[in-house]
Design an enzyme around this catalytic site. Structure first.
Site, short mmCIF file in Angstrom:
data_model
loop_
_atom_site.label_atom_id
_atom_site.label_comp_id
_atom_site.label_asym_id
_atom_site.label_seq_id
_atom_site.Cartn_x
_atom_site.Cartn_y
_atom_site.Cartn_z
N ILE A 14 0.83 -1.21 0.00
CA ILE A 14 0.00 0.00 0.00
C ILE A 14 0.86 1.26 0.00
CG2 ILE A 14 -1.76 1.31 1.25
CD1 ILE A 14 -2.78 -1.19 -0.24
N CYS A 152 -9.92 -1.93 2.17
CA CYS A 152 -10.23 -1.92 0.74
C CYS A 152 -11.62 -2.50 0.50
CB CYS A 152 -9.18 -2.69 -0.04
SG CYS A 152 -8.87 -4.37 0.54
N ARG A 234 -10.22 -16.25 0.24
CA ARG A 234 -8.95 -15.89 -0.37
C ARG A 234 -8.68 -16.84 -1.53
NH1 ARG A 234 -5.57 -12.36 2.51
NH2 ARG A 234 -6.93 -11.04 3.80
#
Length: 338
Positions: A14, A152, A234
């Site tokens: 990030i 996010c 995931r």
């Protein structure tokens, strides 16, 4: 208005993507970076070459301990203690805290000792006020020294949930994010005492996991507090994720009516954060998309006029990082007006 001078603490995924986005953001100038685990030469390499987002579009040099980006010097520090970073000498009034370590108000406030005026945490926080652009950023009044840009996934879910709740009313809902793997996962099966499934090979498995996005939405949209819950899957992709929001709505509406409401919001008050597409897209088409939430009109379904599944994409690196800077610019404007 002169660009806002910003420092970044933590030059991981990030931190670096925020930096890349800042090059395209006229209201922001990165003047300093701190990361105790990276030397300057390696920081320059990591910023220049990115396996997901490609080669940096600009000139990167190293001069002594500093970076020179497109001819401008960016101070580079390697302090472990946030309080020891000399933000004041760089002119950095605002700090993006992107280590993933200093995510509480008390921990993040250490940056103020180095001369920073405000800190924006690029992660959810247990106690710092959370803001999501186009959802609740207008409630920022300048009083908080430390704020959070949420996650996010929250940045993808919240604008979509806002449109649906404002127009039709959400009775209750379940959200699943199909999420690309991240640095917290394992390249090969290894020890993960707190999350056994999370220790399995990231590139080989679909891994059920947890997320706090729905709970965070309840904080930024109080009317939805307790009405949403969530989970994560995931998956073996390096970037871009997708939200599946399945909701029961109060005011009956056809799927076409729901699509139209989202399209109008995306082309109107939520433009630049929420987007709308009817193209036959897949995840890689969203790499580098600066929106927080890209509604996929063709991917959703409805069972009846009160029960609907909505699908929205997000680049969990690029889109999120752009919102960090947008929130920072908004905060600076509010602060300047005080």
């Amino acid at each position: 208005m002169a660009p806002i001078k910003v420092g970044i603490n933590g030059f991981g995924r990030i931190g670096r993507i925020v930096f890349r986005n800042a090059i395209e953001h006229p209201e922001v100038e990165i003047v300093a970076v701190n990361d105790p685990f990276i030397e300057t030469k390696y920081a320059a390499y990591m910023l220049k070459y990115d396996s997901t987002h490609g080669i940096f579009n600009g000139e990167i040099k190293q001069e002594g301990n500093d970076l020179v980006i497109n001819g401008k010097t960016v101070k580079f520090y390697t302090e472990r203690d946030p309080a020891a970073i000399p933000w004041k000498e760089t002119g950095a009034d605002y700090v993006v805290e992107s280590t993933g370590v200093f995510t509480t108000t008390d921990k993040a406030k250490a940056h103020l000792q180095g001369g920073a005026k405000k800190v924006i945490i690029s992660a959810p926080s247990a106690d710092a006020p959370m803001y999501v652009m186009v959802v609740n950023e207008k409630s920022y009044d300048g009083s908080a020294d430390v704020i959070s840009n949420a996650s996010c996934t929250t940045n993808c879910l919240a604008p979509l949930a806002k449109v649906i709740n404002d127009k039709f009313g959400i009775v209750e809902g379940l959200m699943t994010t199909v999420h690309s793997y991240t640095a917290t996962q394992k390249t090969v099966h290894g020890p993960s005492a707190k999350d056994w499934r999370g220790g399995r090979t990231a590139a080989q498995n679909i891994i059920p996991s947890s997320t706090g996005a729905a709970k965070a939405v309840g904080k930024v949209i109080p009317e939805l507090n307790g009405k949403l819950t969530d989970m994560s899957m995931r998956v073996p992709t390096t970037n871009v994720s997708v939200v599946d929001l399945t909701a029961r709505i109060e005011k009956g509406a056809s799927y076409d009516e729901i699509k139209q409401a989202i399209k109008e919001a995306a082309e109107g008050p939520l433009k630049g954060v929420l987007a709308y597409t009817e193209d036959d897209v897949v995840s890689t088409d969203m790499i580098g998309n600066p929106n927080s939430s890209i509604f996929d009109a063709k991917a959703g379904i409805s069972l009846n006029n009160n029960f609907v599944k909505l699908v929205s994409w997000y680049d969990n690196e690029w889109g999120y990082s752009r919102r960090v800077l947008d929130l920072l610019a908004h905060v600076a404007k509010v602060d300047a007006s005080k």
